[in-house]
Design an enzyme around this catalytic site. Structure first.
Site, mmCIF file in Angstrom:
data_model
loop_
_atom_site.group_PDB
_atom_site.id
_atom_site.type_symbol
_atom_site.label_atom_id
_atom_site.label_comp_id
_atom_site.label_asym_id
_atom_site.label_seq_id
_atom_site.Cartn_x
_atom_site.Cartn_y
_atom_site.Cartn_z
ATOM 1 N N ASP A 1 -34.244 -47.519 -51.429
ATOM 2 C CA ASP A 1 -33.086 -46.725 -51.016
ATOM 3 C C ASP A 1 -33.510 -45.411 -50.364
ATOM 4 O O ASP A 1 -33.043 -44.333 -50.758
ATOM 5 C CB ASP A 1 -32.185 -46.425 -52.215
ATOM 6 C CG ASP A 1 -31.891 -47.651 -53.056
ATOM 7 O OD1 ASP A 1 -31.590 -48.700 -52.468
ATOM 8 O OD2 ASP A 1 -31.973 -47.563 -54.294
ATOM 9 N N GLU B 1 -22.067 -50.073 -50.069
ATOM 10 C CA GLU B 1 -22.630 -49.024 -50.929
ATOM 11 C C GLU B 1 -23.565 -48.154 -50.094
ATOM 12 O O GLU B 1 -23.584 -48.229 -48.863
ATOM 13 C CB GLU B 1 -23.386 -49.665 -52.100
ATOM 14 C CG GLU B 1 -24.488 -50.623 -51.673
ATOM 15 C CD GLU B 1 -25.113 -51.381 -52.827
ATOM 16 O OE1 GLU B 1 -24.669 -51.207 -53.979
ATOM 17 O OE2 GLU B 1 -26.044 -52.164 -52.580
#
Length: 566
Positions: free
Chosen positions: A47, A229
Site C-alpha cells: 500500500d 478502498e
C-alpha cells in the site's frame, strides 16, 4: 528546495553503503543504462504512498503487526530507494501489540508535506485513524494521535484545499464496520487531530448518532465494482481527484474519480489494469511528478504471495480528454497496462544505484533498519553491546497459549520475538553464523523463514549437548497446528554456519557448515508462504520452552544476503 538534515544524510549513507555489501546482487531495479526494471522495490512495502518535496521523494507503506512500524524510504529518482527511518518503535496501544496481531496494526497510510512539516495519516482498523508529523522525515516523529476513533476506518488521505481548509477521505473495512466499497470525506481541524463538529450528523432519522462523513463515492451503486478502498486525494486544475483501487488485492485495478466539488458527484474511469501483462492486480499507490513538473509517475503494488506486495513504477500522462493513463496504452482506450522496463524518470541527473539494506555485520551501534519484530519488543531481547561485533538475542520463552487462547504446544506462530526482515528479491541466499549458549533444556536458536508456513534451522539444547535440528510448521495459522522436527544432525560444539536459499518459486532450501566453505543441505525443500496481509519474512530467533525460568542466549556475528548460492 529541501536541505538534507544530519539525520537524513547519515541514514542515506548508512543504508546505501550497507546495501552495496551484498543486497544489490539480489535485486537491482536500475539497469545502469538509463532504464529500470519493475518492480522498483521487490519487497513487501504494501500500500505505498509517496510525496515529493523539492527533488527528494519519500515513501511510506503499511507495516501491519511489525515493530518498528511505518517505514520511511527515500529516493532521488523513484527507482533507487533506501530505507531511512520508521515512524515509531512501539505500536499503539502498546499492550495490545505485545503479541503478534496477524493482519492487524498499520494498514494503508498516506504521507504529505504541508506548512513545513511531513504528515502521515494511518489507520488501525480496530481502533481508528492516527496522525503523526515530523519536520525531518529521517528524524523523530510526533507521538501518533488518535484523531478519529472507530472500527473499520481504513486508508485515510488528507487534502489541503486552496483556502487552507483540511479534508480527509477514507475507506471502510466490512470486517469491522459492516460497510465497505465506499469512500467518505470529512473536514478536519487545522492541526489534523479531530473531525470538525460541523461534519458530524448528530441525529439521524432513526435517532442514532452517525459520524461516517459524506459518502462521496459509493461503488455499491456502480455495476460490477467491489472492494473500492485505498483512496489518495489530489487537486489539479480546479478538479478534485481521488485515485483509488478496486477489484481486490490480487486481482484489482486502478481507478480515478474527479469532480469540481470536493463532496461530489464524482465521475470515474479505470486507468490501469493487468491487460495482457503478467502483472496481476496493479493498483493502490501514489501519483508524483518530477521536480520540473514535466513528468508524471505512479507507484503501485502487485501482490506476489510469499513475496508480499512489491512496488512498481509506471509512467503516467494526461490525455486530451483530461483523464490520466498509467503504464502503456496499447489499445489507446485510456486503460493502461503495467510496463516491465522503461526509461528512468528525468530528474536532471543520474543518481547512484541503491537498494534497501539487507545484510548486517552487526558492527554498528544499532541494528539495521531492515529488522523488525513480530510484536512490540521488550527490553533485553536484543543487544549489540553484550558481545562486540555481534548481535545477541536472549532466548525468550515461547508463549504457552496462542492468540486464540488455544494451547501453543510446539508452535511459534504467535511468538513475538522473531527478528525478521522482508524477502528482498525473487531469489536470494541468507547466511549467518551462530554461537549458542543455552541454559534451559529445549532452548533453541537459529535461522528462520516465517509466514503461514514457518521453518527454523538451528541448535537445540538436548542434555549436555546441542543438536542441529530443522523444525517446520505447515499451515501454522490453523488452530492446533504444531511444528515438527523434519531433519537433524550431530555437530561439534562451537559456531555453526546456517544458510537458506529461496528460489523464484518461493521454495526455501536450508544448509549448514562448520567452516563457511562447504555447506551440507539438510531437510526437504520448504514452501515459504505469506502471513496475514504481509509477505513471508526471514531472519533469526532465540527461543525457550514456555515454562523455562532461566535461559541463555545466542550470538550472531553477521547476517549476509546475496544472490542465490547453489
Amino acid at each position: 528546495m529541501i536541505y538534507l538534515t544530519r539525520s537524513l544524510f547519515t541514514a542515506m549513507l548508512a543504508t546505501t553503503v550497507s546495501s552495496f555489501a551484498a543486497s544489490t546482487e539480489a535485486w537491482v531495479p536500475d539497469r545502469g543504462d538509463g532504464t529500470y526494471q519493475n518492480p522498483v522495490l521487490h519487497a513487501d512495502y504494501s500500500d505505498p504512498d509517496a510525496v515529493r518535496v523539492g527533488d527528494d521523494y519519500y515513501m511510506t507503506a503499511s507495516s501491519f503487526l511489525a515493530a518498528p512500524g511505518l517505514p520511511i524510504l527515500h529516493s532521488k529518482d523513484l527507482v533507487n530507494w533506501t530505507l531511512i527511518n520508521h515512524v515509531f518503535a512501539v505500536q499503539k496501544p502498546a499492550e495490545h501489540f505485545s503479541k503478534p496481531r496477524h493482519g492487524q496494526g498499520v494498514w494503508a497510510p498516506s504521507i504529505r508535506h504541508h506548512d513545513g512539516k511531513f504528515w502521515i495519516f494511518y489507520p488501525d482498523p480496530d481502533f481508528g485513524i492516527y496522525v503523526t508529523t515530523a519536520v525531518d522525515p529521517a528524524g523523530k516523529w510526533s507521538e501518533p494521535v488518535l484523531m478519529k476513533a472507530g472500527k473499520g476506518l481504513i486508508d485515510p488521505c488528507p487534502l489541503w484545499d486552496d483556502d487552507g481548509r483540511l479534508y480527509l477521505v477514507h475507506g471502510w473495512a466490512r470486517s469491522r464496520a459492516g460497510i465497505a466499497n465506499m469512500l467518505t470525506v470529512q473536514e478536519l481541524s487545522a492541526d489534523g487531530t479531530r473531525v470538525l463538529e460541523s461534519e458530524i450528523n448528530l441525529q439521524t432519522a432513526d435517532g442514532k448518532t452517525n459520524d461516517i462523513g459524506t459518502v462521496v463515492i459509493d461503488a455499491n451503486k456502480l455495476d460490477g465494482w467491489r472492494t473500492l478502498e485505498g483512496p489518495k486525494f489530489y487537486k489539479r486544475d480546479g478538479w478534485y481527484w481521488v485515485f483509488a483501487p478496486a477489484g481486490g488485492v490480487a486481482t484489482g485495478y486502478q481507478a480515478v474519480f474527479r469532480s469540481k466539488n470536493i463532496r461530489g458527484p464524482y465521475e470515474q474511469r479505470i486507468v490501469l489494469e493487468q491487460g495482457k501483462t503478467p502483472i496481476n492486480g496493479p493498483h493502490q499507490g501514489a501519483w508524483v511528478t518530477t521536480p520540473d513538473g514535466k513528468e508524471d509517475w505512479f507507484l503501485h503494488f502487485q501482490d506476489k504471495g510469499a513475496y508480499g506486495r512489491v512496488v512498481h513504477l509506471q509512467p503516467m500522462w494526461w490525455r486530451d480528454d483530461g483523464w490520466p493513463v498509467m503504464g502503456s496504452d496499447p489499445e489507446s482506450d485510456g486503460k493502461g497496462e503495467p510496463v516491465l522496463t522503461h526509461a528512468k524518470p528525468n530528474v536532471g541527473r543520474t543518481w547512484p544505484v541503491a537498494v534497501p539494506a539487507t545484510t548486517d555485520e552487526f558492527n554498528a551501534p544499532k541494528a539495521g533498519l531492515q529488522w523488525q519484530w513480530n510484536a512490540n519488543p521488550r527490553e533485553g531481547w536484543a543487544s549489540l553491546t553484550a558481545k562486540a561485533g555481534a548481535l545477541r538475542l536472549a532466548s525468550v520463552p515461547a508463549p504457552a497459549t496462542r492468540n486464540d487462547d488455544s494451547a501453543a504446544k510446539n508452535s511459534l506462530y504467535d511468538a513475538p520475538n522473531f527478528y525478521v526482515q522482508k524477502f528482498p528479491a525473487p531469489a536470494f541466499t541468507a547466511t549467518t553464523v551462530l554461537d549458542f549458549a543455552p541454559v534451559a533444556e529445549g532452548e533453541m536458536a537459529g535461522l528462520a523463514v516465517f509466514g503461514f508456513n514457518y521453518a527454523v534451522l538451528g541448535l537445540r539444547k538436548q542434555g549436555e549437548q546441542s543438536r542441529l535440528v530443522l523444525l517446520t510448521n505447515i499451515g501454522a495459522d490453523a488452530v492446533g497446528a504444531q511444528h515438527r522436527e523434519t531433519a537433524s544432525a550431530e555437530v561439534p560444539a562451537g559456531p555453526v554456519y546456517l544458510r537458506v536459499t529461496v528460489g523464484a518459486d518461493a521454495m526455501a532450501r536450508f544448509a549448514y557448515s562448520l567452516d563457511d566453505v562447504t555447506f551440507t543441505p539438510i531437510g526437504e525443500a520448504f514452501k515459504a508462504r505469506e502471513d496475514r496481509w504481509i509477505g513471508a519474512k526471514f531472519g533469526l530467533i532465540a527461543t525457550a520452552p514456555s515454562d523455562a525460568t532461566a535461559t541463555g542466549h545466542a550470538d550472531f556475528d553477521w547476517f549476509r544476503v546475496t544472490a542465490p548460492v547453489r
